[in-house]
Write a protein that holds these residues in place. Sequence first.
Motif, PDB file in Angstrom:
ATOM      1  N   GLY A  39       0.784  -1.225   0.000  1.00 21.91           N
ATOM      2  CA  GLY A  39       0.000   0.000   0.000  1.00 21.91           C
ATOM      3  C   GLY A  39       0.812   1.268   0.000  1.00 21.91           C
ATOM      4  N   CYS A  40       1.901   1.323   0.785  1.00 27.80           N
ATOM      5  CA  CYS A  40       2.633   2.589   0.901  1.00 27.80           C
ATOM      6  C   CYS A  40       3.362   2.936  -0.399  1.00 27.80           C
ATOM      7  CB  CYS A  40       3.594   2.570   2.081  1.00 27.80           C
ATOM      8  SG  CYS A  40       5.163   1.753   1.787  1.00 27.80           S
ATOM      9  N   LEU A  41       3.577   1.947  -1.258  1.00 27.15           N
ATOM     10  CA  LEU A  41       4.157   2.203  -2.580  1.00 27.15           C
ATOM     11  C   LEU A  41       3.099   2.182  -3.672  1.00 27.15           C
ATOM     12  CD1 LEU A  41       7.374  -0.036  -2.575  1.00 27.15           C
ATOM     13  CD2 LEU A  41       7.308   2.454  -2.584  1.00 27.15           C
ATOM     14  N   ALA A  42       1.884   1.785  -3.325  1.00 30.14           N
ATOM     15  CA  ALA A  42       0.823   1.564  -4.313  1.00 30.14           C
ATOM     16  C   ALA A  42       1.356   0.663  -5.430  1.00 30.14           C
ATOM     17  CB  ALA A  42       0.322   2.895  -4.878  1.00 30.14           C
ATOM     18  N   HIS A  45       9.853  -3.127 -16.574  1.00 29.80           N
ATOM     19  CA  HIS A  45      10.666  -1.993 -17.040  1.00 29.80           C
ATOM     20  C   HIS A  45      11.617  -1.624 -15.905  1.00 29.80           C
ATOM     21  CE1 HIS A  45       7.455  -0.162 -14.705  1.00 29.80           C
ATOM     22  NE2 HIS A  45       8.085   0.998 -14.692  1.00 29.80           N
ATOM     23  N   PHE A  46      12.474  -0.631 -16.141  1.00 27.92           N
ATOM     24  CA  PHE A  46      13.325  -0.111 -15.074  1.00 27.92           C
ATOM     25  C   PHE A  46      12.472   0.837 -14.222  1.00 27.92           C
ATOM     26  CE2 PHE A  46      16.733  -0.887 -18.334  1.00 27.92           C
ATOM     27  CZ  PHE A  46      17.344  -1.924 -17.660  1.00 27.92           C
ATOM     28  N   HIS A  47      12.111   0.376 -13.064  1.00 28.11           N
ATOM     29  CA  HIS A  47      11.208   1.148 -12.209  1.00 28.11           C
ATOM     30  C   HIS A  47      11.879   2.425 -11.701  1.00 28.11           C
ATOM     31  CE1 HIS A  47       8.576  -2.344 -12.166  1.00 28.11           C
ATOM     32  NE2 HIS A  47       9.641  -3.079 -11.914  1.00 28.11           N
ATOM     33  N   ALA A  48      11.082   3.484 -11.610  1.00 29.80           N
ATOM     34  CA  ALA A  48      11.588   4.756 -11.102  1.00 29.80           C
ATOM     35  C   ALA A  48      11.152   5.007  -9.667  1.00 29.80           C
ATOM     36  CB  ALA A  48      11.112   5.906 -11.991  1.00 29.80           C
ATOM     37  N   ASP A  49      10.017   4.433  -9.274  1.00 28.31           N
ATOM     38  CA  ASP A  49       9.441   4.782  -7.978  1.00 28.31           C
ATOM     39  C   ASP A  49       9.807   3.824  -6.862  1.00 28.31           C
ATOM     40  OD1 ASP A  49       7.865   2.945  -9.491  1.00 28.31           O
ATOM     41  OD2 ASP A  49       6.256   3.164  -8.039  1.00 28.31           O
ATOM     42  N   PHE A  50      10.490   2.724  -7.171  1.00 35.09           N
ATOM     43  CA  PHE A  50      10.959   1.826  -6.121  1.00 35.09           C
ATOM     44  C   PHE A  50      12.126   1.004  -6.647  1.00 35.09           C
ATOM     45  CE2 PHE A  50       8.227  -0.954  -8.506  1.00 35.09           C
ATOM     46  CZ  PHE A  50       8.697  -2.248  -8.300  1.00 35.09           C
ATOM     47  N   VAL A  51      12.895   0.443  -5.720  1.00 39.22           N
ATOM     48  CA  VAL A  51      14.005  -0.432  -6.083  1.00 39.22           C
ATOM     49  C   VAL A  51      13.487  -1.861  -6.065  1.00 39.22           C
ATOM     50  CG1 VAL A  51      16.329  -1.204  -5.505  1.00 39.22           C
ATOM     51  CG2 VAL A  51      15.669   1.176  -5.095  1.00 39.22           C
ATOM     52  N   ASP A  82      -1.277  16.145 -20.417  1.00 32.23           N
ATOM     53  CA  ASP A  82      -1.876  17.290 -19.733  1.00 32.23           C
ATOM     54  C   ASP A  82      -1.850  17.099 -18.224  1.00 32.23           C
ATOM     55  OD1 ASP A  82      -3.487  19.750 -19.517  1.00 32.23           O
ATOM     56  OD2 ASP A  82      -5.042  18.383 -18.806  1.00 32.23           O
ATOM     57  N   GLY A  83      -1.420  18.137 -17.520  1.00 37.33           N
ATOM     58  CA  GLY A  83      -1.513  18.146 -16.069  1.00 37.33           C
ATOM     59  C   GLY A  83      -0.516  17.276 -15.341  1.00 37.33           C
ATOM     60  N   LEU A  84       0.547  16.841 -16.017  1.00 34.89           N
ATOM     61  CA  LEU A  84       1.554  16.027 -15.338  1.00 34.89           C
ATOM     62  C   LEU A  84       2.357  16.886 -14.359  1.00 34.89           C
ATOM     63  CD1 LEU A  84       3.064  13.813 -18.203  1.00 34.89           C
ATOM     64  CD2 LEU A  84       1.699  13.029 -16.266  1.00 34.89           C
ATOM     65  N   LEU A  85       2.382  16.480 -13.093  1.00 36.20           N
ATOM     66  CA  LEU A  85       3.234  17.157 -12.123  1.00 36.20           C
ATOM     67  C   LEU A  85       4.668  16.684 -12.322  1.00 36.20           C
ATOM     68  CD1 LEU A  85       1.001  16.836  -8.940  1.00 36.20           C
ATOM     69  CD2 LEU A  85       1.314  18.862 -10.368  1.00 36.20           C
ATOM     70  N   PRO A  86       5.659  17.496 -11.961  1.00 30.73           N
ATOM     71  CA  PRO A  86       7.053  17.047 -12.093  1.00 30.73           C
ATOM     72  C   PRO A  86       7.282  15.762 -11.326  1.00 30.73           C
ATOM     73  CG  PRO A  86       6.946  19.403 -11.574  1.00 30.73           C
ATOM     74  CD  PRO A  86       5.554  18.871 -11.415  1.00 30.73           C
ATOM     75  N   PRO A  87       8.034  14.823 -11.885  1.00 30.68           N
ATOM     76  CA  PRO A  87       8.294  13.578 -11.158  1.00 30.68           C
ATOM     77  C   PRO A  87       9.161  13.844  -9.936  1.00 30.68           C
ATOM     78  CG  PRO A  87       9.651  13.679 -13.133  1.00 30.68           C
ATOM     79  CD  PRO A  87       8.700  14.839 -13.202  1.00 30.68           C
ATOM     80  N   PRO A  88       9.010  13.044  -8.890  1.00 28.79           N
ATOM     81  CA  PRO A  88       9.863  13.211  -7.703  1.00 28.79           C
ATOM     82  C   PRO A  88      11.339  13.098  -8.057  1.00 28.79           C
ATOM     83  CG  PRO A  88       8.020  11.764  -7.216  1.00 28.79           C
ATOM     84  CD  PRO A  88       7.996  11.995  -8.695  1.00 28.79           C
ATOM     85  N   ALA A  89      12.175  13.803  -7.313  1.00 32.69           N
ATOM     86  CA  ALA A  89      13.605  13.876  -7.621  1.00 32.69           C
ATOM     87  C   ALA A  89      14.299  12.523  -7.516  1.00 32.69           C
ATOM     88  CB  ALA A  89      14.277  14.882  -6.689  1.00 32.69           C
ATOM     89  N   TYR A  90      13.754  11.621  -6.712  1.00 32.04           N
ATOM     90  CA  TYR A  90      14.426  10.339  -6.521  1.00 32.04           C
ATOM     91  C   TYR A  90      14.204   9.359  -7.669  1.00 32.04           C
ATOM     92  CZ  TYR A  90      10.161   7.782  -5.105  1.00 32.04           C
ATOM     93  OH  TYR A  90       8.942   7.167  -5.076  1.00 32.04           O
ATOM     94  N   PHE A  91      13.284   9.655  -8.577  1.00 32.16           N
ATOM     95  CA  PHE A  91      12.958   8.714  -9.657  1.00 32.16           C
ATOM     96  C   PHE A  91      14.179   8.298 -10.485  1.00 32.16           C
ATOM     97  CE2 PHE A  91       8.143   8.623 -10.656  1.00 32.16           C
ATOM     98  CZ  PHE A  91       7.857   8.341  -9.334  1.00 32.16           C
ATOM     99  N   PRO A  92      14.961   9.228 -11.025  1.00 36.01           N
ATOM    100  CA  PRO A  92      16.118   8.792 -11.826  1.00 36.01           C
ATOM    101  C   PRO A  92      17.160   8.027 -11.022  1.00 36.01           C
ATOM    102  CG  PRO A  92      16.144  11.177 -11.528  1.00 36.01           C
ATOM    103  CD  PRO A  92      14.806  10.698 -11.058  1.00 36.01           C
ATOM    104  N   ARG A 100      11.574  -0.178   4.527  1.00 33.77           N
ATOM    105  CA  ARG A 100      10.724   0.677   3.688  1.00 33.77           C
ATOM    106  C   ARG A 100      11.492   1.852   3.109  1.00 33.77           C
ATOM    107  NH1 ARG A 100       4.981   0.972   6.819  1.00 33.77           N
ATOM    108  NH2 ARG A 100       4.564   2.507   5.181  1.00 33.77           N
ATOM    109  N   LEU A 101      12.509   2.322   3.794  1.00 31.08           N
ATOM    110  CA  LEU A 101      13.394   3.330   3.210  1.00 31.08           C
ATOM    111  C   LEU A 101      14.209   2.728   2.063  1.00 31.08           C
ATOM    112  CD1 LEU A 101      14.586   5.085   6.471  1.00 31.08           C
ATOM    113  CD2 LEU A 101      13.421   6.219   4.571  1.00 31.08           C
ATOM    114  N   SER A 102      14.680   1.506   2.251  1.00 32.81           N
ATOM    115  CA  SER A 102      15.487   0.866   1.216  1.00 32.81           C
ATOM    116  C   SER A 102      14.673   0.586  -0.035  1.00 32.81           C
ATOM    117  CB  SER A 102      16.110  -0.429   1.745  1.00 32.81           C
ATOM    118  OG  SER A 102      15.154  -1.462   1.839  1.00 32.81           O
ATOM    119  N   ARG A 103      13.370   0.425   0.097  1.00 28.42           N
ATOM    120  CA  ARG A 103      12.526   0.179  -1.072  1.00 28.42           C
ATOM    121  C   ARG A 103      12.582   1.311  -2.084  1.00 28.42           C
ATOM    122  NH1 ARG A 103       7.062  -1.859   2.047  1.00 28.42           N
ATOM    123  NH2 ARG A 103       7.735  -3.997   2.516  1.00 28.42           N
ATOM    124  N   VAL A 104      12.891   2.505  -1.621  1.00 24.32           N
ATOM    125  CA  VAL A 104      13.016   3.636  -2.535  1.00 24.32           C
ATOM    126  C   VAL A 104      14.458   4.135  -2.606  1.00 24.32           C
ATOM    127  CG1 VAL A 104      10.634   4.428  -2.586  1.00 24.32           C
ATOM    128  CG2 VAL A 104      12.072   5.076  -0.666  1.00 24.32           C
TER     129      VAL A 104
END
Length: 477
Positions: A9-12, A54-60, A225-235, A330-334
């Motif tokens: 849930g915390c990563l959806a 794919h190469f995930h951006a939102d989690f490791v 349309d309406g895309l917010l900037p991706p979080p800085a940790y994604f790349p 949970r910190l290591s997941r990102v």
Amino acid sequence: MKIEQIYTGCLAQGAYYIESNGEVAIIDPLREVQPYIDRATKDGASIKYIFETHFHADFVSGHVTLAEKTNAPIIYGPNANPTFKAHIATDGEVFKLGNITITALHTPGHTMESTTYLLKDENGKDHAIFSGDTLFLGDVGRPDLAQKAASLTQEQLAGMLYNSLRTKIMPLADDVIVYPAHGAGSACGKNLSKETVGTLGEQKQTNYALRADMTEAEFVAEVTDGLLPPPAYFPLNVKLNKEGYENVETIINNNKELSPKEFQALAEESGALVLDVRPGGDFASGHIPGSIFIGLSGQFAPWVGALITDIKQPILIIAPEGSEEEAIIRLSRVGYDNTLGYLKGGFASWKTEGFEYDTVQQVTAEELKNKLTTEDIKVVDVRKPGEYNAAHIDYKDLTHAPLDYINDNYKDYPADEKFFIHCAGGYRSLIAASILKARGYHNMIDVIGGFGAIKNTGIALTEASCTSTCSSTTKTN
């Protein structure tokens, strides 16, 4: 055949366990992989494949560790170029798993290597797709994450996604089950459903991006349309997923249990960020001065990624007793692997030893209502633009300053006057309060229960007239 969605849930985020006749495939595993190994052992099965959409951006992902522990190959779709050993599938390549098969369908658009995996049952009938970030329930993957690496514009990637959906996915039968990588709360799309499993037929009827009469130009315009900037940790997460990472078990073992004096000394010596992950009410009642609150009970990992801008930042943890290891995992997941340790005995030990502590002043929504009618006060709404645009307090001195941008826009908050701060339910406003306190602001009052409580008090609300392109900080006067 057995298919299990393992949803975090915390990563959806949804990982998948598929078993047939003693053979197992894991799709998009979490970083801590022992549960998959234990599950296969319980089933008397062995892990044969590790599929990455794919190469995930939102989690490791846990692909590297899982491959090391099981010798199962890591499989990516075309265009993937990891630095570790992996099998790069061709478009249409078939993998046999027990009595079923899994076919790699190259579906670029979210990223260039994005691949959907089509599962055919024992009779060779199309049964399900594991669509990664190509197709969600209610949305499709954002097309702006891979443009820098691929030297492409988001419009070009959106065009590829349009063709991927219409040539590879939409021709499949309506009864094919859709298993996406994410649900509501993920930053990988903008309109994701709270549901995490559906059918392709339902999506053809309800998903705006799958309209049968939609032109490519219309698709590109609506998806971008309406895309917010991706979080800085994604790349940074993409880099870890492409190049490998340290075993999470090693990270856990590297963390130290620290007495209050040891904790304080290490914080000063290392310049570590003190991260308090307790329930919000506990943090408000007492916390270490300068600590940042992001509670485990909310969308913890995404907010860590959005607000702690340096993935290598040293971190010291304040957690409820017994939850310290959970916080580290949970910190290591990102990708936040530089955790140094945690406070032994939690905040209670800090207080017992007589160390200084701070609090956050709070009021109920009813108390806020009384203030609005009897005093000239300032209110700050830290919700996302879409939430604010849907409805907000109808008040002359209301500031909209989304939490997402607080590291850049903290000066938009009143510096010299008392102000009341709220979000939707109380979680994000306390995060904002903690960050502001760490920057020297001590004049905020948190509204318990946030907008959910406010709208039940009879406080006047209004609908904003601006669209999703409103600036990130606006005022109604």
